[in-house]
Motif scaffolding. Sequence first.
Motif, PDB file in Angstrom:
ATOM      1  N   ASP A  77      62.255  31.131  51.724  1.00 43.81           N
ATOM      2  CA  ASP A  77      61.222  30.507  52.552  1.00 43.81           C
ATOM      3  C   ASP A  77      61.920  29.661  53.615  1.00 43.81           C
ATOM      4  OD1 ASP A  77      59.152  29.096  53.690  1.00 43.81           O
ATOM      5  OD2 ASP A  77      58.257  28.453  51.786  1.00 43.81           O
ATOM      6  N   TRP A  78      61.817  30.079  54.871  1.00 43.82           N
ATOM      7  CA  TRP A  78      62.494  29.343  55.931  1.00 43.82           C
ATOM      8  C   TRP A  78      61.907  27.946  56.148  1.00 43.82           C
ATOM      9  CZ3 TRP A  78      66.987  29.553  58.210  1.00 43.82           C
ATOM     10  CH2 TRP A  78      67.718  30.742  58.169  1.00 43.82           C
ATOM     11  N   PRO A 198      54.841  36.751  50.920  1.00 43.05           N
ATOM     12  CA  PRO A 198      54.536  35.772  51.986  1.00 43.05           C
ATOM     13  C   PRO A 198      55.689  35.538  52.956  1.00 43.05           C
ATOM     14  CG  PRO A 198      54.024  34.897  49.791  1.00 43.05           C
ATOM     15  CD  PRO A 198      54.879  36.107  49.594  1.00 43.05           C
ATOM     16  N   HIS A 199      56.852  36.153  52.691  1.00 48.09           N
ATOM     17  CA  HIS A 199      58.050  35.783  53.443  1.00 48.09           C
ATOM     18  C   HIS A 199      58.697  36.972  54.153  1.00 48.09           C
ATOM     19  CE1 HIS A 199      57.579  31.988  51.407  1.00 48.09           C
ATOM     20  NE2 HIS A 199      57.689  32.576  50.229  1.00 48.09           N
ATOM     21  N   VAL A 200      57.900  37.962  54.539  1.00 42.23           N
ATOM     22  CA  VAL A 200      58.456  39.140  55.216  1.00 42.23           C
ATOM     23  C   VAL A 200      57.947  39.263  56.653  1.00 42.23           C
ATOM     24  CG1 VAL A 200      58.860  40.434  53.093  1.00 42.23           C
ATOM     25  CG2 VAL A 200      56.659  40.660  54.264  1.00 42.23           C
ATOM     26  N   ARG A 201      57.469  38.166  57.213  1.00 42.35           N
ATOM     27  CA  ARG A 201      56.986  38.213  58.592  1.00 42.35           C
ATOM     28  C   ARG A 201      58.161  38.435  59.555  1.00 42.35           C
ATOM     29  NH1 ARG A 201      53.371  33.978  56.512  1.00 42.35           N
ATOM     30  NH2 ARG A 201      51.267  34.867  56.505  1.00 42.35           N
ATOM     31  N   THR A 202      57.837  38.916  60.726  1.00 40.67           N
ATOM     32  CA  THR A 202      58.872  39.145  61.735  1.00 40.67           C
ATOM     33  C   THR A 202      59.546  37.838  62.135  1.00 40.67           C
ATOM     34  OG1 THR A 202      57.743  41.128  62.529  1.00 40.67           O
ATOM     35  CG2 THR A 202      59.292  40.091  64.039  1.00 40.67           C
ATOM     36  N   ASP A 204      60.281  35.483  60.099  1.00 40.79           N
ATOM     37  CA  ASP A 204      61.293  35.271  59.065  1.00 40.79           C
ATOM     38  C   ASP A 204      62.535  36.111  59.354  1.00 40.79           C
ATOM     39  OD1 ASP A 204      59.668  33.536  57.399  1.00 40.79           O
ATOM     40  OD2 ASP A 204      58.559  35.319  56.783  1.00 40.79           O
ATOM     41  N   ALA A 205      62.320  37.388  59.706  1.00 38.13           N
ATOM     42  CA  ALA A 205      63.450  38.274  59.999  1.00 38.13           C
ATOM     43  C   ALA A 205      64.220  37.797  61.226  1.00 38.13           C
ATOM     44  CB  ALA A 205      62.948  39.703  60.205  1.00 38.13           C
ATOM     45  N   TYR A 236      62.783  37.086  68.346  1.00 37.75           N
ATOM     46  CA  TYR A 236      64.034  36.318  68.327  1.00 37.75           C
ATOM     47  C   TYR A 236      64.238  35.596  69.660  1.00 37.75           C
ATOM     48  CZ  TYR A 236      68.892  34.961  68.076  1.00 37.75           C
ATOM     49  OH  TYR A 236      70.045  34.209  68.084  1.00 37.75           O
ATOM     50  N   ALA A 237      64.038  36.329  70.762  1.00 41.09           N
ATOM     51  CA  ALA A 237      64.244  35.721  72.083  1.00 41.09           C
ATOM     52  C   ALA A 237      63.302  34.549  72.309  1.00 41.09           C
ATOM     53  CB  ALA A 237      64.057  36.779  73.166  1.00 41.09           C
TER      54      ALA A 237
END
Length: 514
Positions: A77-78, A198-202, A204-205, A236-237
């Motif tokens: 979990d970030w 709950p923790h595989v959202r983009t 998070d990646a 990411y950007a």
Amino acid sequence: MPNPPWLRAAALTATAVLLSCVLAGCGDDSQDEDLTSQQLRWTDCPAPSQAEGGGDTPSPLPDGGEWQCATMKAPLDWDEPKGDTIKLALIRAKASGDESERIGSLIFNFGGPGGSGITTLPAFGQDYTELRTRYDLVSFDPRGVGRSAPVLCANDPQLDAFFQQDATPDDTAERAELLDNTKEFNVACEENSEKILPHVRTTDAARDLDLMRQVLGDGKLHYFGISYGTELGGVYAHLFPKKVGRAVFDAVVDPTQTSEQGSLGQAKGFQLALDNYAEHCVSQTEDCPVGDSAQDVKDRIAKLLKDLDAKPIPGVLPRRLTQTAATSGIAQALYSQGFWEYLTQGLEEAYDGDGRVLMLLSDSMNGRSGNGEYSNLIAANVSINCADDKPRYTPAYVERKLPEFRAASDLFGDFLAWSMVSCTDWPVAGAADHPDVSAPGSAPILVIGNTGDPATPYEGARKMVAALGEGVGVELTYKGQGHGAYDSGNKCVQDAVNGYLLDGKVPAAGTVCS
């Protein structure tokens, strides 16, 4: 938008018994060390896990370059970076050129979402020989995928039945069966993978990507995103604009669309690809074996699908080729012009009552190997899409939208419209209507749109450029067929990409390759 559950690019098994083993990657022990200072231990790569699709260990590159694998710790979990961790699987081939010319690592994401970078990068590695002269080629299994704390849902027999179902219901009974089957699949995901869902959202990646950048020792992220990988790169950007190095987005997801708009766009895109296939077939010097004219080709396909709805034919025994399996097989063949010959063969044989080729194409779409085992491609795809996408569509809403989807594509319209119910009963709320990719202050990002792309229609590239913001996105157009441009082998595209990634030469905005 990313592909819906039954449509994804080129490339789900589990029971609760396996859960404790797989989620060993989701350690219950908290960590106190600074994850950015962790040292990766690169070793010979093992054979791909079943979740990655199985198979043999990756072969060396043509010049003898070896593939190495490692695992990287990341927070589960970030929002709690000092809490539980997961292990993310990485693969690399070290740069082949002089160390003094090395730029850093070039990280690839090949899309899906749900595709294993551990298996895909070696499969295409020789295509990136020139890029490897100055970069370590690196890819990974994103969280929820392959060996990186994979989402696990239904088992193999259940998935065989799931993909045999009628995904384009014609009456109340068929609609109820589709909804029941979808709910059962989603419940299985929750039961087997509750901790990771709950923790595989983009987002998070994307944070994993920045950690990866630091652990690999790079001051900037040099990145090559394809299909959904362009959405991941855009997110990411947005989150880390000052950390973007040299980046390329190929086969671009439209970041401004809801999942409904994305599905409608794909209906148009696959119809365009089918039109192009039909025109190509009848324009050959020899007679097209599946139709006398482009319209005849499409009419015969429509009749085949209607007949299969009433009476499936033998496929890969003991399974039979259903209307749904045939539709997904046709879609798979439209991803690349190189697959068109298999589509012709599959159609010709299906007209004679043999559905094996179309079913093999469908199996490829769904991550089913020849031994009857599934990768976790579909489980990860659904999980990531549903965690990302806020809208939840009801059956009544889909039925109201059917005329619009059918206008976009007689063949794919119903198929893609009904795919919108896949997240209706999902146990995790979706994050947003669409991703935020605005990235003021980012370095230039080369954005490539393919005019004949079925899965990520050409218009998405221009929308990505606008969403990234002024001075960031640089659009390049490829007038070609299939999903993506660089791996088509087009020299103009490859020269532009290589010139930017290797030498920092940004192509002129609006460059066109054909």
